[in-house]
Design a protein around this motif. Sequence first.
Motif, PDB file in Angstrom:
ATOM      1  N   ALA A 106       0.991  -1.062  -0.217  1.00  0.00           N
ATOM      2  CA  ALA A 106       0.073   0.083  -0.016  1.00  0.00           C
ATOM      3  C   ALA A 106       0.898   1.130   0.007  1.00  0.00           C
ATOM      4  CB  ALA A 106      -0.927   0.077   1.223  1.00  0.00           C
ATOM      5  N   GLN A 107       0.844   1.947  -0.995  1.00  0.00           N
ATOM      6  CA  GLN A 107       1.686   3.103  -1.348  1.00  0.00           C
ATOM      7  C   GLN A 107       0.985   4.469  -0.810  1.00  0.00           C
ATOM      8  OE1 GLN A 107       4.861   2.963  -1.886  1.00  0.00           O
ATOM      9  NE2 GLN A 107       5.152   1.104  -3.061  1.00  0.00           N
ATOM     10  N   THR A 108       1.633   5.231  -0.220  1.00  0.00           N
ATOM     11  CA  THR A 108       1.116   6.750   0.046  1.00  0.00           C
ATOM     12  C   THR A 108       0.426   7.450  -1.415  1.00  0.00           C
ATOM     13  OG1 THR A 108       2.532   7.190   1.816  1.00  0.00           O
ATOM     14  CG2 THR A 108       1.583   8.978   0.881  1.00  0.00           C
ATOM     15  N   THR A 109       1.059   7.025  -2.388  1.00  0.00           N
ATOM     16  CA  THR A 109       0.789   7.715  -3.625  1.00  0.00           C
ATOM     17  C   THR A 109      -0.585   7.055  -4.334  1.00  0.00           C
ATOM     18  OG1 THR A 109       2.300   5.960  -4.611  1.00  0.00           O
ATOM     19  CG2 THR A 109       2.859   8.272  -4.551  1.00  0.00           C
ATOM     20  N   ASP A 110      -0.783   5.689  -3.883  1.00  0.00           N
ATOM     21  CA  ASP A 110      -2.024   5.238  -3.846  1.00  0.00           C
ATOM     22  C   ASP A 110      -3.224   5.857  -3.373  1.00  0.00           C
ATOM     23  OD1 ASP A 110      -1.070   3.340  -5.669  1.00  0.00           O
ATOM     24  OD2 ASP A 110      -0.756   1.921  -4.341  1.00  0.00           O
ATOM     25  N   GLU A 111      -3.183   6.058  -1.953  1.00  0.00           N
ATOM     26  CA  GLU A 111      -4.061   6.842  -1.188  1.00  0.00           C
ATOM     27  C   GLU A 111      -4.331   8.302  -1.661  1.00  0.00           C
ATOM     28  OE1 GLU A 111      -5.206   7.671   3.567  1.00  0.00           O
ATOM     29  OE2 GLU A 111      -3.229   6.588   2.957  1.00  0.00           O
ATOM     30  N   THR A 116      -7.955  11.538  -5.152  1.00  0.00           N
ATOM     31  CA  THR A 116      -8.246  12.663  -6.319  1.00  0.00           C
ATOM     32  C   THR A 116      -9.359  12.039  -7.034  1.00  0.00           C
ATOM     33  OG1 THR A 116      -5.812  12.535  -6.514  1.00  0.00           O
ATOM     34  CG2 THR A 116      -7.205  13.132  -8.702  1.00  0.00           C
ATOM     35  N   ILE A 117      -9.606  10.535  -7.042  1.00  0.00           N
ATOM     36  CA  ILE A 117     -10.689   9.997  -7.570  1.00  0.00           C
ATOM     37  C   ILE A 117     -12.008  10.412  -6.853  1.00  0.00           C
ATOM     38  CG2 ILE A 117     -12.093   7.957  -8.273  1.00  0.00           C
ATOM     39  CD1 ILE A 117      -9.252   6.925  -9.033  1.00  0.00           C
ATOM     40  N   ILE A 118     -11.868  10.576  -5.586  1.00  0.00           N
ATOM     41  CA  ILE A 118     -12.989  10.954  -4.702  1.00  0.00           C
ATOM     42  C   ILE A 118     -13.353  12.371  -4.946  1.00  0.00           C
ATOM     43  CG2 ILE A 118     -13.668  11.152  -2.279  1.00  0.00           C
ATOM     44  CD1 ILE A 118     -11.916   8.890  -1.633  1.00  0.00           C
ATOM     45  N   GLU A 119     -12.520  13.199  -4.984  1.00  0.00           N
ATOM     46  CA  GLU A 119     -12.617  14.598  -4.985  1.00  0.00           C
ATOM     47  C   GLU A 119     -13.220  14.902  -6.313  1.00  0.00           C
ATOM     48  OE1 GLU A 119      -8.713  16.475  -4.276  1.00  0.00           O
ATOM     49  OE2 GLU A 119      -9.091  16.023  -2.362  1.00  0.00           O
ATOM     50  N   ARG A 120     -12.960  14.092  -7.372  1.00  0.00           N
ATOM     51  CA  ARG A 120     -13.491  14.461  -8.753  1.00  0.00           C
ATOM     52  C   ARG A 120     -14.694  14.102  -9.010  1.00  0.00           C
ATOM     53  NH1 ARG A 120      -9.368  12.037 -11.781  1.00  0.00           N
ATOM     54  NH2 ARG A 120     -10.537  10.074 -12.017  1.00  0.00           N
TER      55      ARG A 120
END
Length: 333
Positions: A106-111, A116-120
């Motif tokens: 689990a990467q920080t970048t994945d979170e 980003t997808i949520i905000e979009r």
Amino acid sequence: MGQKQLNEKLINARLSKQWTQEEACEKLGVPSARTWQRWEREGVTPSLYFRKKLCEVFCLSLEDLGFEQPTSIGNISSTRERAHSNTSEKEPPPLLTPKNASLFKAQTTDEKLLQTIIERNFSRDLTEELLASNIKTMNFRDEWQYVVNNLVAEAKSELRAMVFDVELTRWWNTIAGQIYMMTNIGLLKKKIPIKRIFILSSLDMRLRMNTLITAYVHHKIGVNVRICKAANFQNNIPFKPDMFSVHDNLFVTLYYFSLEKPITNLLLETKHIAEFTSFYDDLFEDDQLCSDVESVVARSHYNESFFTTVKTELNMLYTLEKYGSVTELARRL
């Protein structure tokens, strides 16, 4: 599910006001004491609305209340570039083998990408306040399981669903799970597509393997399966369910299995159903956060017992389909 984390700063802030959890909920308009308990004792981060309310009421910063400041996310392409460039720099969690580490860590970048997808997809007015006016709550075992098959069987266009590894892996092998699978097969026979995202959150490799067995079985019967490794998934999405599903465009089912008595919430507001639908589709198609099950299994290098188990479970499903019901099968065995 991730390890529970005590938020001592929030607890101390509440105690400084000499409030019980129930009194704090009343002061801030929090829907239930259970929500507050999750903030204090399970490491759950409140929604944007309640983060602001907490800061206002306690006159403290997010850090002083035990929450991290939300990170500003750039455009999605640059986030993906950072994810790719940073992948080799991080060490995998200790329970992961070298063969599986590059796929599952689990990467920080994945979170950040998930955020980003949520905000979009979600509007800013989608807050926990809507729970009181916008949903129907059902006890999972005593109510929901009795109606879910009928509702799923009536799907006309598409079923979008999720599986959260820690909570539901064993459920699929229960009678209720087998009946639900038969309902899924019925939809597929009617040419109604089913998408299912399997959320991998556990570091236990045995649990991951069992989840992938279930996912592979679904794939083999015709479900469009994706494996998601988004870190901290539950704490990021609105309402913080353990998982959710979208039935056509009629309603969203929010599942809370981590409660002492698991419940199901039906989200009925058309606008927010559309938001969950678009979020689901975005997540499903994102190749950074989700992978197809064939490639995941191939990279996991499972031995022959994996595929033997898949074959056994498929044979059981085909036998169930032949006899039409679990009761009839039990009578004949």
